[in-house]
Motif scaffolding. Structure first.
Motif, PDB file in Angstrom:
ATOM      1  N   THR A   7       1.096   4.586   0.282  1.00 11.24           N
ATOM      2  CA  THR A   7      -0.136   4.080  -0.308  1.00 11.24           C
ATOM      3  C   THR A   7      -1.079   5.244  -0.598  1.00 11.24           C
ATOM      4  N   GLY A   8      -2.082   4.984  -1.442  1.00  7.41           N
ATOM      5  CA  GLY A   8      -3.056   6.022  -1.732  1.00  7.41           C
ATOM      6  C   GLY A   8      -3.733   6.538  -0.471  1.00  7.41           C
ATOM      7  N   GLU A   9      -4.051   5.626   0.446  1.00  8.57           N
ATOM      8  CA  GLU A   9      -4.696   6.039   1.697  1.00  8.57           C
ATOM      9  C   GLU A   9      -3.783   6.937   2.522  1.00  8.57           C
ATOM     10  N   GLU A  10      -2.500   6.603   2.588  1.00  9.89           N
ATOM     11  CA  GLU A  10      -1.563   7.431   3.344  1.00  9.89           C
ATOM     12  C   GLU A  10      -1.440   8.824   2.736  1.00  9.89           C
ATOM     13  N   ILE A  11      -1.335   8.882   1.417  1.00 10.15           N
ATOM     14  CA  ILE A  11      -1.187  10.171   0.742  1.00 10.15           C
ATOM     15  C   ILE A  11      -2.431  11.033   0.945  1.00 10.15           C
ATOM     16  N   TYR A  12      -3.598  10.403   0.888  1.00  3.12           N
ATOM     17  CA  TYR A  12      -4.850  11.156   0.987  1.00  3.12           C
ATOM     18  C   TYR A  12      -5.179  11.546   2.428  1.00  3.12           C
ATOM     19  N   GLU A  13      -5.075  10.575   3.338  1.00  2.00           N
ATOM     20  CA  GLU A  13      -5.495  10.819   4.717  1.00  2.00           C
ATOM     21  C   GLU A  13      -4.421  11.478   5.568  1.00  2.00           C
TER      22      GLU A  13
END
Length: 361
Positions: free
Chosen positions: A218-224
């Motif tokens: 997910t975008g959150e996983e990739i970013y965080e």
């Protein structure tokens, strides 16, 4: 069927250049998957392989559970939208959208029904008789989408379709694409090199580098929680420290740099004592203080401001440490409210161990 599109151990070479190397990726039915990465790293090659415009030297490509390697492009239940629209300038909007249906010999009344239906879908009703040259950039993009959607593909491939639009229109089209995908319920595979665009639009993001899959999530996983230093850097991590892993304890994992300064991180990536590692910290995770914070945090560095830039809604500070390294901090305001610091001011940078990224080196 777990995946509507699947690449299994695909290798694609152009002469001596390896565009994809033993590449595997599955795309779920109905999802919006974004292929993200720098230009020239294999994203468009993936689309061309799925579309059938290119063939791999090794590996399998499955579409709707079928081996598609020997299927011609027109026999694959996919369609492509290109960055520069590829609309025919000598045809009006209606004929552009109906072109694929005419090629497939769809009965005229059915073709007209489908064209008018898709014109409503992309918010272009009443413009079917216009020449393509009379359309705005956003209208041309919607026309290209309509031409692809009218063929009712199972998978829509979008190769940087918003790259030619200005920023305002690009943001508008991002929202329209999301809403459109939810309405039509088909699978979108979207290529971009724009990190914000990927995070805003995708259900999942696949980060591609040098023909390999660095991370998918997910975008959150990739970013965080970027898994590799490449993903971290590409997603905006500016600050890295070369350190040695010392020990692990319930209070945190301890690292030391060449100057003997110690740092704490919650994750140690299964390192053994004495192993070299790299710590990463996002600019927004660094808290800037005008005096030593109390109680003193586990991660603290002193430095001098060498650059202060107002970036709309916040400031970006470049701080040079005593060892000459440069750190970048970005935040709405200082912890003590001192937003007028100038070049040469002494400051302290602190960050939470939970915001520290750890990579084996």
């Amino acid at each position: 069927m777990e995946f509507i599109v699947e690449l299994r151990n695909v290798t694609k070479r152009y002469g001596e250049h390896v565009a994809l190397a033993d590449f595997s990726l599955g795309v779920r039915c109905g999802e919006f998957l974004t292929l993200l990465g720098p230009s020239g790293r294999g994203k468009t090659t993936i689309l061309r392989l799925v579309a059938g415009f290119e063939q791999p030297q090794e590996g399998q490509i499955l579409i709707e559970g079928r081996d598609a390697r020997h299927l011609a492009p027109y026999r694959r239940n996919v369609n492509t939208v290109f960055q520069h629209y590829a609309l025919f300038p000598h045809l009006n909007v209606f004929r552009n959208i109906a072109f694929g249906l005419e090629e497939r010999k769809v009965e005229q009344k059915e073709a007209e029904r489908r064209v008018r239906q898709v014109l409503e879908l992309v918010d272009l009703p009443g413009k079917e008789e216009r020449a393509v040259t009379q359309l705005s950039g956003g209208e041309k993009q919607r026309g290209a989408l309509a031409r692809a959607l009218v063929l009712e593909p199972a998978v829509l491939l979008l190769d940087e379709p918003l790259g030619a639009l200005d920023q305002k229109l690009r943001h508008e089209m991002q929202g329209e694409l999301r809403r459109l995908r939810e309405r039509v319920g088909i699978t979108f595979i979207f290529v971009t090199h724009d990190q914000e665009e990927a995070l805003v639009m995708a259900d999942r993001v696949a980060v591609i580098n040098a023909g390999r899959l660095e991370q998918v999530g997910t975008g959150e996983e990739i970013y965080e929680r970027p898994r590799t230093r490449f993903v971290a850097e590409f997603m905006g991590v500016k600050n890295f420290f070369e350190v040695t892993f010392l020990s692990s304890s319930p209070a945190g994992n301890c690292f030391r740099n060449a100057r003997g300064q110690t740092f704490s991180a919650n994750g140690a990536a299964q390192l053994v004592p004495g192993a070299p590692a790299t710590l990463g910290v996002r600019p927004e995770a660094l808290r800037l203080h005008v005096q030593t914070p109390q109680p003193e945090p586990k991660n603290l560095l002193e430095g001098e401001i060498v650059e202060a830039i107002y970036a709309g809604g916040g400031r970006r500070w470049a701080v040079r440490l005593e060892v000459g390294e440069l750190l970048v901090s970005r935040e709405p305001s200082l912890q003590e409210g001192g937003s007028t610091l100038e070049r040469g001011a002494r400051v302290w940078l602190a960050w939470d161990p939970a915001r520290t990224l750890v990579y084996p080196r």
